[in-house]
Design a protein around this motif. Sequence first.
Motif, PDB file in Angstrom:
ATOM      1  N   HIS A  19      56.890  47.976 -19.932  1.00 11.20           N
ATOM      2  CA  HIS A  19      57.403  46.605 -20.318  1.00 11.20           C
ATOM      3  C   HIS A  19      57.774  45.884 -18.986  1.00 11.20           C
ATOM      4  O   HIS A  19      57.383  44.762 -18.950  1.00 11.20           O
ATOM      5  N   LEU A  20      58.346  46.652 -17.998  1.00  7.70           N
ATOM      6  CA  LEU A  20      58.530  46.114 -16.555  1.00  7.70           C
ATOM      7  C   LEU A  20      57.036  45.796 -15.805  1.00  7.70           C
ATOM      8  O   LEU A  20      57.222  44.590 -15.247  1.00  7.70           O
ATOM      9  N   PHE A  21      56.084  46.511 -16.139  1.00  6.15           N
ATOM     10  CA  PHE A  21      55.008  46.044 -15.473  1.00  6.15           C
ATOM     11  C   PHE A  21      54.451  44.766 -15.890  1.00  6.15           C
ATOM     12  O   PHE A  21      53.963  43.910 -14.985  1.00  6.15           O
ATOM     13  N   HIS A  22      54.317  44.467 -17.211  1.00  9.05           N
ATOM     14  CA  HIS A  22      53.976  43.263 -17.852  1.00  9.05           C
ATOM     15  C   HIS A  22      54.873  42.102 -17.200  1.00  9.05           C
ATOM     16  O   HIS A  22      54.424  40.992 -17.124  1.00  9.05           O
ATOM     17  N   SER A  23      56.212  42.292 -17.327  1.00  8.06           N
ATOM     18  CA  SER A  23      57.034  41.378 -16.883  1.00  8.06           C
ATOM     19  C   SER A  23      57.077  40.914 -15.553  1.00  8.06           C
ATOM     20  O   SER A  23      56.850  39.713 -15.284  1.00  8.06           O
ATOM     21  N   MET A  24      56.655  41.869 -14.629  1.00 11.00           N
ATOM     22  CA  MET A  24      56.209  41.658 -13.314  1.00 11.00           C
ATOM     23  C   MET A  24      55.382  40.952 -12.750  1.00 11.00           C
ATOM     24  O   MET A  24      55.031  39.989 -12.095  1.00 11.00           O
ATOM     25  N   LEU A  25      54.051  41.245 -13.730  1.00  8.12           N
ATOM     26  CA  LEU A  25      52.747  40.614 -13.350  1.00  8.12           C
ATOM     27  C   LEU A  25      52.627  39.280 -13.907  1.00  8.12           C
ATOM     28  O   LEU A  25      52.195  38.567 -13.238  1.00  8.12           O
ATOM     29  N   LEU A  26      53.549  39.047 -14.763  1.00 12.01           N
ATOM     30  CA  LEU A  26      53.556  37.440 -15.305  1.00 12.01           C
ATOM     31  C   LEU A  26      54.620  36.825 -14.605  1.00 12.01           C
ATOM     32  O   LEU A  26      54.545  35.517 -14.691  1.00 12.01           O
ATOM     33  N   ALA A  27      55.588  37.214 -13.862  1.00 13.60           N
ATOM     34  CA  ALA A  27      56.567  36.711 -13.389  1.00 13.60           C
ATOM     35  C   ALA A  27      56.261  35.311 -12.481  1.00 13.60           C
ATOM     36  O   ALA A  27      56.800  34.307 -12.632  1.00 13.60           O
TER      37      ALA A  27
END
Length: 221
Positions: free
Chosen positions: A140-148
């Motif tokens: 979850h954190l990976f995808h959130s940070m990648l798109l931020a």
Amino acid sequence: MAMTAIKDYILHEHLQPGDPLPTETDLCEQLGMSRSSVREAVRTLVALDIVEVRHGHGTFVGQVSMRPMVESLVFRGLLRPGDDYSSLLEVVQVRVALDTAVANDLVAVWNDSSDEQLEDLVTQMEHLAAAGRTFTEQDHLFHSMLLAPLPNQLFAHLTDAFWAVHNLTVPLLGAPAPDDIVLTANAHRHMLDTARAGDADGYRAAVVEHYAPLLRALGDP
């Protein structure tokens, strides 16, 4: 209609999430509507996360999140108990479409850049996968940070919403196979590497690789 009038009031006053709204009495006077109409409108707006009622403190502008959509999509799946896999398959297909759609913009912002936290998240996934363990929090954190960093934040909000639906319904499939866990961890590594290399086609291929085990489990042709 009271609900429309309250939304118009929020927009006209340029209120932001967390800002207070007038009391119920003041809203009735300003909008020229009955107490029952305003009260019913507030209840509906609370359900939509447009308004938040804090008991003992008052009424505030809500976070206007994707939470109502998430709850509706999950409930939609529950209403189709004999078709759980089909409902989840639709969610995963939308996630694939969103993740591949942002490839060009995403590699543009990540090209030749580095982030120690993202690197650490992928390393954690690889270690957990090698031990046969899943990595929901890291994913979850990976995808959130990648798109931020993307300028269009709606992509991030939609992806987060569909991730939540996915996470709530994927237990229907049972525990994933150890090989699939490893494949998914490797796909996250490929997504990060291709994004940093500015390789949009490679990133899209990594996205397909990321979801392949789950789509196979769901019977996607």
